[in-house]
Enzyme design. Structure first.
Site, PDB file in Angstrom:
ATOM      1  N   ASP A  93      -1.974   9.718 -10.393  1.00 47.89           N
ATOM      2  CA  ASP A  93      -1.968   8.425 -11.539  1.00 47.89           C
ATOM      3  C   ASP A  93      -0.573   8.027 -12.008  1.00 47.89           C
ATOM      4  O   ASP A  93      -0.144   6.975 -12.228  1.00 47.89           O
ATOM      5  CB  ASP A  93      -2.740   8.897 -12.891  1.00 47.89           C
ATOM      6  CG  ASP A  93      -4.108   8.733 -12.377  1.00 47.89           C
ATOM      7  OD1 ASP A  93      -4.752   8.361 -11.400  1.00 47.89           O
ATOM      8  OD2 ASP A  93      -5.118   9.242 -13.397  1.00 47.89           O
TER       9      ASP A  93
ATOM     10  N   ASN B  50      -2.515  13.070  -4.213  1.00 43.28           N
ATOM     11  CA  ASN B  50      -3.895  13.874  -4.905  1.00 43.28           C
ATOM     12  C   ASN B  50      -4.261  15.066  -4.436  1.00 43.28           C
ATOM     13  O   ASN B  50      -4.598  15.816  -5.296  1.00 43.28           O
ATOM     14  CB  ASN B  50      -5.022  12.892  -4.649  1.00 43.28           C
ATOM     15  CG  ASN B  50      -4.694  11.652  -5.581  1.00 43.28           C
ATOM     16  OD1 ASN B  50      -4.311  11.576  -6.812  1.00 43.28           O
ATOM     17  ND2 ASN B  50      -5.374  10.275  -5.065  1.00 43.28           N
TER      18      ASN B  50
ATOM     19  N   GLU C 230      -4.743   2.384  -4.175  1.00 42.03           N
ATOM     20  CA  GLU C 230      -3.327   2.316  -4.292  1.00 42.03           C
ATOM     21  C   GLU C 230      -2.859   1.163  -3.785  1.00 42.03           C
ATOM     22  O   GLU C 230      -1.572   1.254  -3.295  1.00 42.03           O
ATOM     23  CB  GLU C 230      -2.892   3.578  -3.417  1.00 42.03           C
ATOM     24  CG  GLU C 230      -3.107   3.705  -2.017  1.00 42.03           C
ATOM     25  CD  GLU C 230      -4.499   4.027  -1.659  1.00 42.03           C
ATOM     26  OE1 GLU C 230      -4.557   4.480  -0.273  1.00 42.03           O
ATOM     27  OE2 GLU C 230      -5.520   4.072  -2.259  1.00 42.03           O
TER      28      GLU C 230
ATOM     29  N   ASP D 257       0.915  -1.145   0.036  1.00 44.14           N
ATOM     30  CA  ASP D 257       0.255   0.204   0.087  1.00 44.14           C
ATOM     31  C   ASP D 257       1.039   1.199   0.047  1.00 44.14           C
ATOM     32  O   ASP D 257       1.820   1.444   0.948  1.00 44.14           O
ATOM     33  CB  ASP D 257      -1.046   0.074   1.361  1.00 44.14           C
ATOM     34  CG  ASP D 257      -2.106   1.124   1.244  1.00 44.14           C
ATOM     35  OD1 ASP D 257      -3.139   0.672   0.694  1.00 44.14           O
ATOM     36  OD2 ASP D 257      -1.658   2.226   1.649  1.00 44.14           O
TER      37      ASP D 257
END
Length: 341
Positions: A231, A222, A257, A214
């Protein structure tokens, strides 16, 4: 995956199976999925439609079940692939029938032509009239025209069908890739993971290890730099993790993620070493935010590594790795759990 989710799933199955037996529903994967969705009450519209079918037929006929499954349960991509496969099969059947018809026509034409040639061979022996000779010639010309027309029609049908088959094959390959690959990162997706894990556990799971990964503080990427850079982070992490895979290890985008790595024929210690190599590799990833002209160097991830044993189901193996992953998060992130003894 929490135990609560597993309990809910078991509870729904216990509801679904007696209902299927009551209404004499065959225990197929499609029917299981349909009735599992029904008892979980995820789709009121499905329940209403299925109740109506049961009321009318006192069961759910296969065609109705298939239609309801497609409309309310299945992945649209899965349906597209199924439809394309059925179109290919229908086209192949049609071509087969056309070929048989053409072969039959050709055989019949050959017999009639042979008959006419026999008549021509008897011309000299029997001294037939000119009018009869011309009749035989006209018959030969007609037979030739008939076989040529039939062959041309079949050739045209074959050419048209081949074009359609080529187009369908391209669509099928694209859809199948979408079904197995994550569109953003290009690595295998959750569907592929579920299939591979289930297949591995049903064959030779001894030595099977699972790594869950993770990305640390992914929400901050973000929030601070925008989803476009987020992305880019996902793609860069996927690429670096994939580059580290060896000896049959396969990487998947597990969701959001989070990534998963299945390692066959391994041991916990060697899988942990692989996870540690991946962790160090991610620390070297560097990206540039062109909008803010800022370079991003602080990309790290937390890892949970678990090994299958004979007392574990697939969901429990995932849960074990998941707990270790969140233990790594709790201890400060950017680390691999368990700690070597």
């Amino acid at each position: 995956m929490s135990r609560e989710i597993i309990k809910i799933a078991a509870k729904n199955l216990k509801k679904a199976v007696p209902l299927m037996l009551k209404h004499q529903i065959p225990t197929t994967p499609t029917n299981y999925a349909l009735w599992y969705t029904y008892v979980s009450e995820q789709s009121p519209e499905l329940n209403k439609r299925l109740d109506t079918v049961i009321e009318q037929h006192h069961t759910c006929p296969p065609v109705n079940a298939e239609m309801l499954y497609r409309e309310y349960v299945s992945d649209p991509i899965e349906v597209d692939v199924l439809d394309m496969r059925q179109n290919l099969e229908a086209m192949a059947t049609e071509l087969s029938h056309s070929l048989k018809d053409t072969n039959l026509d050709a055989t019949q034409f050959q017999r009639r032509i042979d008959s006419n040639f026999e008549k021509l061979n008897r011309i000299e022996e029997e001294g037939v009239s000119l009018e009869k000779v011309l009749g035989i010639v006209r018959s030969l010309v007609k037979e030739s025209d008939d076989i040529r027309s039939s062959t041309q029609y079949f050739t045209g049908q074959l050419s048209k069908a081949q074009q359609e088959i080529d187009a369908l094959k391209q669509q099928l390959a694209k859809s199948e890739q979408i079904m197995l690959y994550d569109a953003l990162t290009g690595i295998f997706n959750r569907r592929a993971f579920d299939n591979d894990l289930r297949g591995s556990l049903s064959q030779s799971p001894d030595g099977l290890c699972l790594i869950l990964v993770d990305i640390d503080h992914f929400k901050a990427f973000n929030d601070n730099y925008g989803h476009q850079l987020g992305d880019q982070v996902l793609k860069a992490v996927a690429k670096r993790l994939q580059e580290a895979c060896r000896d049959g290890a396969k990487i998947y985008r597990y969701g959001g993620e989070e990534f998963a790595v299945i390692i066959p024929r391994s041991q916990l210690s060697s899988s942990r070493h692989l996870a540690e190599a991946m962790r160090r590799g991610l620390e070297k990833v560097s990206l540039k935010d062109r909008r803010k002209d800022v370079r991003i160097n602080k990309i790290t991830a937390s890892f949970g590594v678990a090994q299958w044993d004979k007392n574990l189901e697939g969901a429990e193996l995932i849960e074990r790795a998941d707990k270790l992953l969140y233990e790594a998060k709790r201890l400060g992130r950017n680390r691999v759990m368990p700690i070597p003894s």
